[in-house]
Write an enzyme that holds these catalytic residues in place. Structure first.
Site, mmCIF file in Angstrom:
data_model
loop_
_atom_site.group_PDB
_atom_site.id
_atom_site.type_symbol
_atom_site.label_atom_id
_atom_site.label_comp_id
_atom_site.label_asym_id
_atom_site.label_seq_id
_atom_site.Cartn_x
_atom_site.Cartn_y
_atom_site.Cartn_z
ATOM 1 N N CYS A 1 -32.152 4.312 33.369
ATOM 2 C CA CYS A 1 -31.943 4.008 34.779
ATOM 3 C C CYS A 1 -30.990 5.077 35.300
ATOM 4 O O CYS A 1 -29.931 5.310 34.735
ATOM 5 C CB CYS A 1 -31.322 2.612 34.927
ATOM 6 N N GLU B 1 -24.288 -3.448 -11.011
ATOM 7 C CA GLU B 1 -24.919 -3.006 -9.780
ATOM 8 C C GLU B 1 -23.890 -2.346 -8.874
ATOM 9 O O GLU B 1 -22.803 -2.887 -8.681
ATOM 10 C CB GLU B 1 -25.522 -4.240 -9.077
ATOM 11 N N LYS C 1 -36.890 -15.021 -6.121
ATOM 12 C CA LYS C 1 -36.915 -14.338 -4.811
ATOM 13 C C LYS C 1 -36.521 -15.305 -3.696
ATOM 14 O O LYS C 1 -36.871 -16.484 -3.752
ATOM 15 C CB LYS C 1 -38.323 -13.799 -4.540
ATOM 16 N N CYS D 1 -31.145 -3.034 39.067
ATOM 17 C CA CYS D 1 -30.697 -2.501 40.365
ATOM 18 C C CYS D 1 -31.837 -1.895 41.180
ATOM 19 O O CYS D 1 -31.603 -1.368 42.262
ATOM 20 C CB CYS D 1 -29.608 -1.461 40.142
ATOM 21 N N LYS E 1 -28.689 -12.004 -7.184
ATOM 22 C CA LYS E 1 -29.314 -10.731 -7.521
ATOM 23 C C LYS E 1 -28.841 -9.730 -6.476
ATOM 24 O O LYS E 1 -29.239 -9.779 -5.315
ATOM 25 C CB LYS E 1 -30.839 -10.853 -7.499
ATOM 26 N N CYS F 1 -35.593 0.126 37.793
ATOM 27 C CA CYS F 1 -34.648 -0.600 36.939
ATOM 28 C C CYS F 1 -34.716 -2.096 37.253
ATOM 29 O O CYS F 1 -34.628 -2.496 38.417
ATOM 30 C CB CYS F 1 -33.239 -0.082 37.160
ATOM 31 N N CYS G 1 -25.464 1.176 38.734
ATOM 32 C CA CYS G 1 -26.251 0.003 38.342
ATOM 33 C C CYS G 1 -25.316 -1.019 37.689
ATOM 34 O O CYS G 1 -24.580 -0.686 36.760
ATOM 35 C CB CYS G 1 -27.336 0.440 37.350
ATOM 36 N N ASP H 1 -28.328 -6.508 -4.299
ATOM 37 C CA ASP H 1 -29.307 -5.536 -3.821
ATOM 38 C C ASP H 1 -28.676 -4.149 -3.747
ATOM 39 O O ASP H 1 -28.250 -3.683 -2.703
ATOM 40 C CB ASP H 1 -29.814 -5.959 -2.443
ATOM 41 N N ARG I 1 -30.021 3.927 -13.630
ATOM 42 C CA ARG I 1 -31.027 3.276 -14.461
ATOM 43 C C ARG I 1 -32.169 4.241 -14.784
ATOM 44 O O ARG I 1 -32.728 4.206 -15.875
ATOM 45 C CB ARG I 1 -31.544 2.042 -13.723
ATOM 46 N N TYR J 1 -22.819 -7.283 -14.861
ATOM 47 C CA TYR J 1 -23.493 -8.550 -15.171
ATOM 48 C C TYR J 1 -24.249 -8.563 -16.500
ATOM 49 O O TYR J 1 -24.860 -9.558 -16.851
ATOM 50 C CB TYR J 1 -24.463 -8.933 -14.051
ATOM 51 N N TYR K 1 2.251 1.923 -3.387
ATOM 52 C CA TYR K 1 1.183 2.444 -4.244
ATOM 53 C C TYR K 1 0.956 3.927 -3.943
ATOM 54 O O TYR K 1 0.913 4.764 -4.844
ATOM 55 C CB TYR K 1 -0.103 1.645 -4.013
ATOM 56 N N ASP K 2 0.834 4.245 -2.653
ATOM 57 C CA ASP K 2 0.581 5.632 -2.257
ATOM 58 C C ASP K 2 1.686 6.560 -2.734
ATOM 59 O O ASP K 2 1.429 7.686 -3.135
ATOM 60 C CB ASP K 2 0.453 5.743 -0.731
ATOM 61 N N SER L 1 -36.289 -4.459 -16.497
ATOM 62 C CA SER L 1 -36.368 -5.088 -15.177
ATOM 63 C C SER L 1 -36.610 -6.580 -15.385
ATOM 64 O O SER L 1 -36.603 -7.056 -16.524
ATOM 65 C CB SER L 1 -37.449 -4.450 -14.322
ATOM 66 N N LEU L 2 -36.824 -7.315 -14.310
ATOM 67 C CA LEU L 2 -36.953 -8.764 -14.423
ATOM 68 C C LEU L 2 -38.282 -9.216 -13.852
ATOM 69 O O LEU L 2 -38.784 -8.646 -12.889
ATOM 70 C CB LEU L 2 -35.831 -9.449 -13.639
ATOM 71 N N GLU M 1 -27.083 -16.403 -11.108
ATOM 72 C CA GLU M 1 -26.174 -15.480 -10.409
ATOM 73 C C GLU M 1 -26.909 -14.873 -9.222
ATOM 74 O O GLU M 1 -28.133 -14.878 -9.188
ATOM 75 C CB GLU M 1 -25.794 -14.293 -11.328
ATOM 76 N N ASP N 1 0.836 -1.196 0.000
ATOM 77 C CA ASP N 1 0.000 0.000 0.000
ATOM 78 C C ASP N 1 0.877 1.254 0.000
ATOM 79 O O ASP N 1 0.585 2.237 -0.669
ATOM 80 C CB ASP N 1 -0.905 0.036 1.237
ATOM 81 N N ALA N 2 1.959 1.195 0.764
ATOM 82 C CA ALA N 2 2.835 2.367 0.875
ATOM 83 C C ALA N 2 3.472 2.687 -0.473
ATOM 84 O O ALA N 2 3.546 3.852 -0.881
ATOM 85 C CB ALA N 2 3.906 2.115 1.925
#
Ligand code: IVH
Length: 669
Positions: free
Chosen positions: A428, A176, A316, A413, A116, A410, A433, A118, A137, A228, A37-38, A83-84, A114, A34-35
């Site tokens: 409380c 997505e 579904k 206690c 779906k 409570c 307590c 969300d 979309r 997809y 890359y940075d 849509s599906l 595959e 990472d270093a």
């Protein structure tokens, strides 16, 4: 460096960084640290800042976002984004297959199934391999142009790879955009810290992040994307969907790995059921499966209805809502004393998990839903959040039920329970307590606070119940002997825990700030406060209006902080921690001594010497801070040509405006 050398280096860095990006985000197989890359990225940023005309359109520096736009332009899809149709159960998948086989006059069909995802459907357009535009979309025909925001998605290729397969000169793909559970939780924590509303679910969070007018905000949200489907693609032909997925991979697109080629609908149903179980262990939300005919010629032959293809269907998953009965309601006391009513349920399967408890949130929610002990109720689980009671089914209510009221004493206690004006929760009042003590200690030792390994819920309960500890400070007077004498505690484990306690004395300041459990001060805000104030002592002596001058600290948080440190019990606690050697410091010398110390800047318009990142780095290196928007906490707006609404707002609010050369003057650069 000559102009030509700079250009060559910029090209080299752009290609190398995009390649590293692909290895990291798509292949999950990085070849540099990472270093490293940075450091390459910083070199590119610096070269581009001095030679903006040489910056390439596929430069990875664009991923940090750019100046806010005033709105999104419409972008019409060259073919509609469909849509599906849904299949609610296995029978409806079988019906789909029967229809398909009849229409195509075939005995068996090969399908690809595959997950779906969300999230939000988007379209990406590549011209000569370069990402040129992307859109939502929308209504399926026209979406919004969100190109700048999409460029901030780390896994989205800015230029396609043509090593294994030629790239069509015009190419549209669909996929997505979504947010992982981890990023969703972190985002909501940040929202709450900043006194903003939390998002209801990862999908809403992804939608909100993608539709930001300021793409720099989108850049902080770590959105994911999977491709997809195809839109219009010129002069490109593969025979099957599986090969299309392979082409997507070759070009460098992120593709979801959980797909399966199936012979016939039985295998589809089997894999659908398998994914429904696997769903629980995925790090992101899926809401079903999508089954597509693998053979693209057969897809064409079937064609589409008005809004959905005849060659695909969404399967579904079973509802994560279920009906069960409330056996009892238990008021549960948290570390702040807040009382949450929890329903004990007749156990029920919710999307693959057994659920026996669900939250009722607070008295208002109980009243609003009129939920009673003995009621038959609908419970639901969304994402991986705590299950909740949605509603009671009134016509199944037994006789002689009573509305439920949170008790006045409570349950742990017997202390006094109150509800403050304007608050949803009961509290409380007794700070000693045991439930609160346990909660506070559990929070203090947690991974995101002091991170004391081995100090789990059970140990905390044992220690508090046996009166070995009463406060977080007491953790530091524990002895190995005391621990080793506890039930089911081996000598070795006791030693390990003692070692973890010792190590925790040298944690970063923010961990201690977070661990104290100050109301509305979460992990992110703890970091901000630690960085600004440098020690608990300085934070404790800061007045509310000074706290409020901190970016991200509002009046409620400021008041909570002041009240916390004013409390004598808390003052004693902090002194005890200090006596135990716990008083971490954060080096803030750089921030208080720089030329721009304590000053806050906003940059807008075109700048000659800086891009947004280098401007921020410059200001921070001189002890100042930058903000994205104009507020009364901002000292200067640095405005280049083309500045718009920010300039207007700054003038209205009386924020001083500087030209870029005046800024250079001020910073003595
Ligand atoms: S294919 C013509 N595949 O579901 C078929 N869609 O209800 C185009 N979605 O708008 C879509 N995961 O946003 C396809 N693996 C997947 C998907 C998927 C999620 C969404 C997509 C679409 C919606 C349809």
């Amino acid at each position: 460096m000559s102009h030509q050398q700079t250009e060559a280096r910029i090209n080299e860095l752009t290609v190398a960084l995009n390649d590293h990006n692909h290895r990291y985000y798509i292949l999950d197989n990085p070849s540099v640290s990472d270093a490293a890359y940075d450091s390459l990225l910083r070199e590119l940023q610096e070269l581009e800042a001095t030679h903006p005309e040489l910056a390439r359109p596929d430069s990875p520096t664009q991923r940090v976002g750019s100046l806010p736009s005033s709105g999104f332009e419409p972008l019409t899809h060259s073919t509609p984004m469909l849509s599906l149709e849904n299949a609610m159960n296995a029978q409806e998948l079988i019906d789909f297959d029967t229809r398909v086989r009849k229409d195509l006059e075939l005995d068996q069909i090969e399908y690809v199934i595959e997950p779906k995802l969300d999230g939000l459907g988007v379209e990406l357009i590549y011209v000569d391999g370069l990402f040129t535009a992307g859109s939502t979309r929308g209504d399926g025909f026209t979406g919004e142009n969100i190109t700048q925001n999409l460029k901030t998605l780390k896994a989205l290729p800015l230029r396609l790879r043509d090593h294994n397969r030629p790239v069509p000169s015009y190419l549209e793909v669909r996929g997505e955009v979504f947010m992982s559970h981890k990023d969703f939780k972190a985002l909501n924590q940040r929202q709450l810290d900043a006194e903003k509303t939390a998002f209801a679910n990862p999908r809403n969070a992804a939608a909100g992040s993608l539709r930001q007018l300021d793409s720099r905000i989108t850049a902080t949200r770590n959105l994911q994307i999977n491709i997809y489907a195809a839109g219009r693609i010129d002069a490109f032909k593969v025979p099957t969907h599986i090969e299309f997925i392979q082409a997507l991979r070759d070009w460098g697109f992120p593709v979801n790995d959980h797909f399966q080629l199936c012979c016939g609908i039985d295998e589809v149903i089997e894999f659908h059921n398998k994914l429904e179980v696997e769903r629980e262990s995925l790090s992101y939300d899926i809401d079903g499966t999508v089954t597509k005919i693998n053979d693209l010629a057969l897809q064409d032959q079937l064609g589409i209805r008005s809004r959905s293809p005849r060659w695909a269907i969404a399967g579904k998953f079973k509802a994560r809502q279920e009906i069960t009965r409330i056996l009892s309601i238990e008021p549960s006391v948290g570390r702040t004393g807040a009382i949450t009513p929890v329903a004990n349920l007749e156990s029920v399967q919710l999307g693959g998990v057994m659920v026996a408890r669900a939250t009722l949130h607070n008295q208002d929610e109980i009243d609003r839903k009129d939920v009673r002990i003995g009621d038959t109720v609908v419970v639901q689980r969304a994402g991986d959040v705590i299950p909740e009671v949605v509603k009671s089914i009134l016509d199944q209510r037994p006789e002689n039920t009573q509305p439920y009221l949170i008790p006045e004493k409570c349950p742990v206690c017997q202390g006094h329970v109150i509800r403050l004006e304007g608050e949803a929760k009961h509290y409380c009042q007794n700070i000693s307590c045991p439930a609160q003590i346990k909660g506070r200690i559990e929070h203090f030792v947690a991974r995101r606070c002091m991170d004391i390994d081995g100090f789990g819920t059970k140990l905390v309960a044992q220690l508090v119940d046996e009166s070995l500890i009463h406060s977080i400070a007491d953790i530091y007077s524990l002895t190995t002997d005391q621990l080793a004498k506890l039930d089911r505690m081996a000598e070795k484990s006791a030693e390990n825990i003692m070692e973890a306690i010792r190590t925790s004395r040298s944690v970063d300041l923010w961990r201690l700030v977070h661990g104290l459990g100050i109301r509305n001060v979460g992990e992110h805000l703890s970091k901000v406060l630690a960085k600004k104030y440098g020690s608990l002592a300085r934070l404790a002596e800061t007045a509310a209006d000074d706290l409020e001058a901190t970016h991200e600290v509002g009046p409620i948080v400021a008041r909570g902080l002041v009240e916390f440190f004013r409390d004598t019990a808390n003052q004693e606690l902090i002194q005890q921690l200090r006596d135990h050697g716990l008083d971490p410091q954060h080096d803030i010398s750089a921030a208080t001594e720089g030329k721009l110390a304590g000053l806050s800047f906003v940059f807008t318009g075109r700048l000659e010497h800086f891009n947004r990142d280098s401007a921020r780095e410059t200001v921070e290196s001189l002890g100042g801070s930058t903000a994205a928007t104009i507020s009364k906490k901002v000292d200067y707006l640095v405005a280049g040509p083309g500045a718009g609404s920010k300039l207007e707002k700054a003038s209205k609010m009386g924020v001083k405006v500087l030209t870029e050369s005046e800024f250079l003057e001020l910073a003595k650069l």
